[in-house]
Design a protein around this motif. Structure first.
Motif, PDB file in Angstrom:
ATOM      1  N   TYR A 219      31.967  10.493  15.809  1.00  0.00           N
ATOM      2  CA  TYR A 219      31.260   9.237  15.617  1.00  0.00           C
ATOM      3  C   TYR A 219      31.452   8.759  14.188  1.00  0.00           C
ATOM      4  CZ  TYR A 219      28.874  10.669  19.907  1.00  0.00           C
ATOM      5  OH  TYR A 219      28.588  11.076  21.183  1.00  0.00           O
ATOM      6  N   LEU A 220      31.364   7.452  14.011  1.00  0.00           N
ATOM      7  CA  LEU A 220      31.445   6.897  12.665  1.00  0.00           C
ATOM      8  C   LEU A 220      30.139   7.144  11.931  1.00  0.00           C
ATOM      9  CD1 LEU A 220      33.170   3.396  12.982  1.00  0.00           C
ATOM     10  CD2 LEU A 220      33.888   5.308  11.533  1.00  0.00           C
ATOM     11  N   PRO A 221      30.181   7.768  10.770  1.00  0.00           N
ATOM     12  CA  PRO A 221      28.940   7.924   9.992  1.00  0.00           C
ATOM     13  C   PRO A 221      28.500   6.579   9.422  1.00  0.00           C
ATOM     14  CG  PRO A 221      30.830   8.752   8.754  1.00  0.00           C
ATOM     15  CD  PRO A 221      31.339   8.396  10.118  1.00  0.00           C
ATOM     16  N   ARG A 222      27.211   6.353   9.447  1.00  0.00           N
ATOM     17  CA  ARG A 222      26.666   5.089   8.943  1.00  0.00           C
ATOM     18  C   ARG A 222      25.412   5.374   8.121  1.00  0.00           C
ATOM     19  NH1 ARG A 222      28.765   3.089  13.984  1.00  0.00           N
ATOM     20  NH2 ARG A 222      30.165   1.327  13.579  1.00  0.00           N
ATOM     21  N   GLY A 223      25.098   4.416   7.250  1.00  0.00           N
ATOM     22  CA  GLY A 223      23.923   4.564   6.399  1.00  0.00           C
ATOM     23  C   GLY A 223      24.294   5.139   5.054  1.00  0.00           C
ATOM     24  N   GLY A 224      23.404   4.993   4.075  1.00  0.00           N
ATOM     25  CA  GLY A 224      23.678   5.487   2.734  1.00  0.00           C
ATOM     26  C   GLY A 224      24.929   4.854   2.164  1.00  0.00           C
ATOM     27  N   MET A 225      25.724   5.631   1.457  1.00  0.00           N
ATOM     28  CA  MET A 225      26.958   5.111   0.870  1.00  0.00           C
ATOM     29  C   MET A 225      28.052   4.923   1.903  1.00  0.00           C
ATOM     30  SD  MET A 225      26.400   4.388  -2.242  1.00  0.00           S
ATOM     31  CE  MET A 225      28.090   4.056  -2.733  1.00  0.00           C
ATOM     32  N   PHE A 226      27.823   5.353   3.150  1.00  0.00           N
ATOM     33  CA  PHE A 226      28.796   5.090   4.200  1.00  0.00           C
ATOM     34  C   PHE A 226      28.891   3.599   4.522  1.00  0.00           C
ATOM     35  CE2 PHE A 226      28.079   9.645   5.273  1.00  0.00           C
ATOM     36  CZ  PHE A 226      29.400  10.064   5.217  1.00  0.00           C
ATOM     37  N   ARG A 227      27.951   2.807   4.019  1.00  0.00           N
ATOM     38  CA  ARG A 227      28.074   1.360   4.170  1.00  0.00           C
ATOM     39  C   ARG A 227      29.263   0.829   3.392  1.00  0.00           C
ATOM     40  NH1 ARG A 227      22.353   1.760   3.585  1.00  0.00           N
ATOM     41  NH2 ARG A 227      22.540   1.352   1.348  1.00  0.00           N
ATOM     42  N   TYR A 228      29.681   1.579   2.383  1.00  0.00           N
ATOM     43  CA  TYR A 228      30.717   1.088   1.476  1.00  0.00           C
ATOM     44  C   TYR A 228      32.025   1.864   1.558  1.00  0.00           C
ATOM     45  CZ  TYR A 228      26.455  -0.893  -0.443  1.00  0.00           C
ATOM     46  OH  TYR A 228      25.258  -1.547  -0.586  1.00  0.00           O
ATOM     47  N   VAL A 229      31.954   3.150   1.890  1.00  0.00           N
ATOM     48  CA  VAL A 229      33.164   3.976   1.952  1.00  0.00           C
ATOM     49  C   VAL A 229      33.106   4.872   3.180  1.00  0.00           C
ATOM     50  CG1 VAL A 229      33.569   3.986  -0.549  1.00  0.00           C
ATOM     51  CG2 VAL A 229      32.121   5.756   0.475  1.00  0.00           C
ATOM     52  N   SER A 230      34.269   5.273   3.649  1.00  0.00           N
ATOM     53  CA  SER A 230      34.313   6.126   4.835  1.00  0.00           C
ATOM     54  C   SER A 230      34.114   7.598   4.509  1.00  0.00           C
ATOM     55  CB  SER A 230      35.649   5.928   5.567  1.00  0.00           C
ATOM     56  OG  SER A 230      36.749   6.154   4.709  1.00  0.00           O
ATOM     57  N   SER A 231      34.264   7.961   3.229  1.00  0.00           N
ATOM     58  CA  SER A 231      34.048   9.356   2.800  1.00  0.00           C
ATOM     59  C   SER A 231      33.004   9.399   1.693  1.00  0.00           C
ATOM     60  CB  SER A 231      35.368   9.986   2.337  1.00  0.00           C
ATOM     61  OG  SER A 231      36.271  10.139   3.405  1.00  0.00           O
ATOM     62  N   ALA A 232      31.776   9.037   2.046  1.00  0.00           N
ATOM     63  CA  ALA A 232      30.704   8.980   1.052  1.00  0.00           C
ATOM     64  C   ALA A 232      30.385  10.340   0.472  1.00  0.00           C
ATOM     65  CB  ALA A 232      29.450   8.366   1.675  1.00  0.00           C
ATOM     66  N   ASN A 233      30.526  11.394   1.278  1.00  0.00           N
ATOM     67  CA  ASN A 233      30.267  12.748   0.771  1.00  0.00           C
ATOM     68  C   ASN A 233      31.241  13.099  -0.354  1.00  0.00           C
ATOM     69  OD1 ASN A 233      32.172  12.548   2.890  1.00  0.00           O
ATOM     70  ND2 ASN A 233      32.050  14.727   3.322  1.00  0.00           N
ATOM     71  N   TYR A 234      32.499  12.691  -0.218  1.00  0.00           N
ATOM     72  CA  TYR A 234      33.481  12.954  -1.265  1.00  0.00           C
ATOM     73  C   TYR A 234      33.198  12.106  -2.508  1.00  0.00           C
ATOM     74  CZ  TYR A 234      36.250  15.281   2.371  1.00  0.00           C
ATOM     75  OH  TYR A 234      36.682  16.122   3.359  1.00  0.00           O
ATOM     76  N   PHE A 235      32.805  10.877  -2.289  1.00  0.00           N
ATOM     77  CA  PHE A 235      32.436  10.031  -3.430  1.00  0.00           C
ATOM     78  C   PHE A 235      31.318  10.683  -4.231  1.00  0.00           C
ATOM     79  CE2 PHE A 235      29.488   6.654  -4.970  1.00  0.00           C
ATOM     80  CZ  PHE A 235      30.273   6.186  -6.012  1.00  0.00           C
ATOM     81  N   GLY A 236      30.302  11.201  -3.539  1.00  0.00           N
ATOM     82  CA  GLY A 236      29.198  11.858  -4.225  1.00  0.00           C
ATOM     83  C   GLY A 236      29.650  13.055  -5.024  1.00  0.00           C
ATOM     84  N   GLU A 237      30.559  13.854  -4.467  1.00  0.00           N
ATOM     85  CA  GLU A 237      31.018  15.045  -5.187  1.00  0.00           C
ATOM     86  C   GLU A 237      31.850  14.672  -6.415  1.00  0.00           C
ATOM     87  OE1 GLU A 237      32.693  19.524  -4.224  1.00  0.00           O
ATOM     88  OE2 GLU A 237      32.110  18.144  -2.619  1.00  0.00           O
ATOM     89  N   ILE A 238      32.669  13.636  -6.289  1.00  0.00           N
ATOM     90  CA  ILE A 238      33.443  13.174  -7.442  1.00  0.00           C
ATOM     91  C   ILE A 238      32.516  12.711  -8.552  1.00  0.00           C
ATOM     92  CG2 ILE A 238      35.006  11.363  -8.255  1.00  0.00           C
ATOM     93  CD1 ILE A 238      36.342  11.523  -5.436  1.00  0.00           C
ATOM     94  N   VAL A 239      31.504  11.923  -8.193  1.00  0.00           N
ATOM     95  CA  VAL A 239      30.531  11.442  -9.184  1.00  0.00           C
ATOM     96  C   VAL A 239      29.802  12.615  -9.831  1.00  0.00           C
ATOM     97  CG1 VAL A 239      28.358  10.167  -9.460  1.00  0.00           C
ATOM     98  CG2 VAL A 239      30.236   9.178  -8.126  1.00  0.00           C
ATOM     99  N   GLU A 240      29.434  13.582  -9.026  1.00  0.00           N
ATOM    100  CA  GLU A 240      28.698  14.748  -9.520  1.00  0.00           C
ATOM    101  C   GLU A 240      29.466  15.470 -10.628  1.00  0.00           C
ATOM    102  OE1 GLU A 240      26.717  18.817  -7.605  1.00  0.00           O
ATOM    103  OE2 GLU A 240      27.668  17.320  -6.309  1.00  0.00           O
ATOM    104  N   TRP A 241      30.741  15.717 -10.401  1.00  0.00           N
ATOM    105  CA  TRP A 241      31.501  16.484 -11.398  1.00  0.00           C
ATOM    106  C   TRP A 241      31.984  15.640 -12.565  1.00  0.00           C
ATOM    107  CZ3 TRP A 241      29.814  20.916 -11.269  1.00  0.00           C
ATOM    108  CH2 TRP A 241      29.515  21.561 -10.063  1.00  0.00           C
ATOM    109  N   ILE A 242      32.051  14.340 -12.378  1.00  0.00           N
ATOM    110  CA  ILE A 242      32.235  13.467 -13.545  1.00  0.00           C
ATOM    111  C   ILE A 242      31.009  13.581 -14.437  1.00  0.00           C
ATOM    112  CG2 ILE A 242      32.326  11.042 -14.295  1.00  0.00           C
ATOM    113  CD1 ILE A 242      34.148  10.503 -11.892  1.00  0.00           C
ATOM    114  N   GLY A 243      29.829  13.596 -13.819  1.00  0.00           N
ATOM    115  CA  GLY A 243      28.599  13.770 -14.584  1.00  0.00           C
ATOM    116  C   GLY A 243      28.583  15.089 -15.334  1.00  0.00           C
ATOM    117  N   PHE A 244      29.062  16.157 -14.693  1.00  0.00           N
ATOM    118  CA  PHE A 244      29.098  17.462 -15.357  1.00  0.00           C
ATOM    119  C   PHE A 244      30.054  17.436 -16.547  1.00  0.00           C
ATOM    120  CE2 PHE A 244      30.356  21.949 -15.791  1.00  0.00           C
ATOM    121  CZ  PHE A 244      29.110  22.560 -15.799  1.00  0.00           C
ATOM    122  N   ALA A 245      31.196  16.770 -16.387  1.00  0.00           N
ATOM    123  CA  ALA A 245      32.149  16.649 -17.495  1.00  0.00           C
ATOM    124  C   ALA A 245      31.525  15.908 -18.663  1.00  0.00           C
ATOM    125  CB  ALA A 245      33.417  15.939 -17.022  1.00  0.00           C
ATOM    126  N   ILE A 246      30.733  14.882 -18.352  1.00  0.00           N
ATOM    127  CA  ILE A 246      30.095  14.101 -19.416  1.00  0.00           C
ATOM    128  C   ILE A 246      28.997  14.910 -20.090  1.00  0.00           C
ATOM    129  CG2 ILE A 246      28.679  12.059 -19.902  1.00  0.00           C
ATOM    130  CD1 ILE A 246      30.200  10.657 -17.602  1.00  0.00           C
TER     131      ILE A 246
END
Length: 243
Positions: free
Chosen positions: A166-193
């Motif tokens: 099924y297509l995931p919907r809700g949250g950041m899935f409104r904007y991207v098809s891989s919202a879980n990956y977007f979150g992880e990328i943001v998370e480790w950018i934050g750690f780098a900062i």
């Protein structure tokens, strides 16, 4: 490691890692995904813990905060996330082995910098008041929330016994098809900062290099599976409004 990340980024646009929705029989022997995730992710948690315990800096407040943030993520990814999975698709041992190698190297990079190689006066208590720590910590937790919320949405797409996709919907899935990956990328950018370190930057680059091509593959898989229903939503792959 940065050079290898570039090679991996390019290669993954041509070679689809065969697990999850992209699974196939071309990657050799497989084991249940729950145990696969545990075996792949637990080593980074363990190695980081050893590096922390062996360090004379292990109870320095700022280093301890860095360590705690890193371990919170991998506590979930190693020992909680795998046993919440509802899908039963197997994971190839070859993928697990590659994940273990990277995870151990990454633990050595992050733990080595934080506890052994960073200047002894760099992470004093004053660090907690710096813009990079404050902003980076905010970004880290925002990414963690997006990642975990997206995982929750994916887990609850199916009812018990259902094997359809099924297509995931809700949250950041409104904007991207891989919202879980977007979150992880943001998370480790934050750690780098928040650590303001080359080690943290390398990890963020590797996260991007690994997950962006996979998000692209998933995007095209959704196009094939759901056709116009997916295309008309005009989602991006992994970076909202951009890609």
């Amino acid at each position: 490691m940065i050079f290898l990340a570039v090679i991996v980024f390019i290669a993954l646009y041509f070679v689809k890692a065969g697990y999850g929705i992209m699974r196939n029989g071309h990657w050799g022997p497989q084991i249940p995904n729950k145990w696969g995730w545990l075996l792949m992710e637990a080593p980074v948690f363990i190695v980081m813990g050893i590096l922390w315990w062996k360090s004379e800096r292990r109870f320095e407040p700022v280093c301890l905060i860095f360590f705690s943030l890193f371990q919170i993520h991998y506590l979930n990814r190693s020992f909680i996330y795998p046993f919440l999975l509802k899908g039963k698709s197997p994971m190839p041992l070859s993928i697990i082995l590659m994940g273990v190698v990277f995870n151990v190297l990454n633990a050595v990079m992050q733990g080595g910098w934080i506890f052994y190689f960073s200047p002894s006066n760099m992470y004093s208590l004053r660090w907690l008041y710096t813009p990079q720590f404050i902003f980076g910590t905010f970004i880290f937790f925002m990414g963690m929330y997006i990642n975990m919320r997206s995982d929750y949405i994916i887990r609850h797409l199916r009812k018990p016994g259902d094997t359809k996709h099924y297509l995931p919907r809700g949250g950041m899935f409104r904007y991207v098809s891989s919202a879980n990956y977007f979150g992880e990328i943001v998370e480790w950018i934050g750690f780098a900062i928040l650590t303001w370190s080359l080690a943290g930057t390398v990890f963020a680059i590797w996260t991007f290099a690994n997950l962006v091509p996979r998000a692209n593959a998933i995007y095209h898989r959704y196009e094939d599976m759901f056709g116009e229903e997916f295309v008309k939503e005009k989602r991006k792959r992994v970076i909202p409004f951009i890609y």
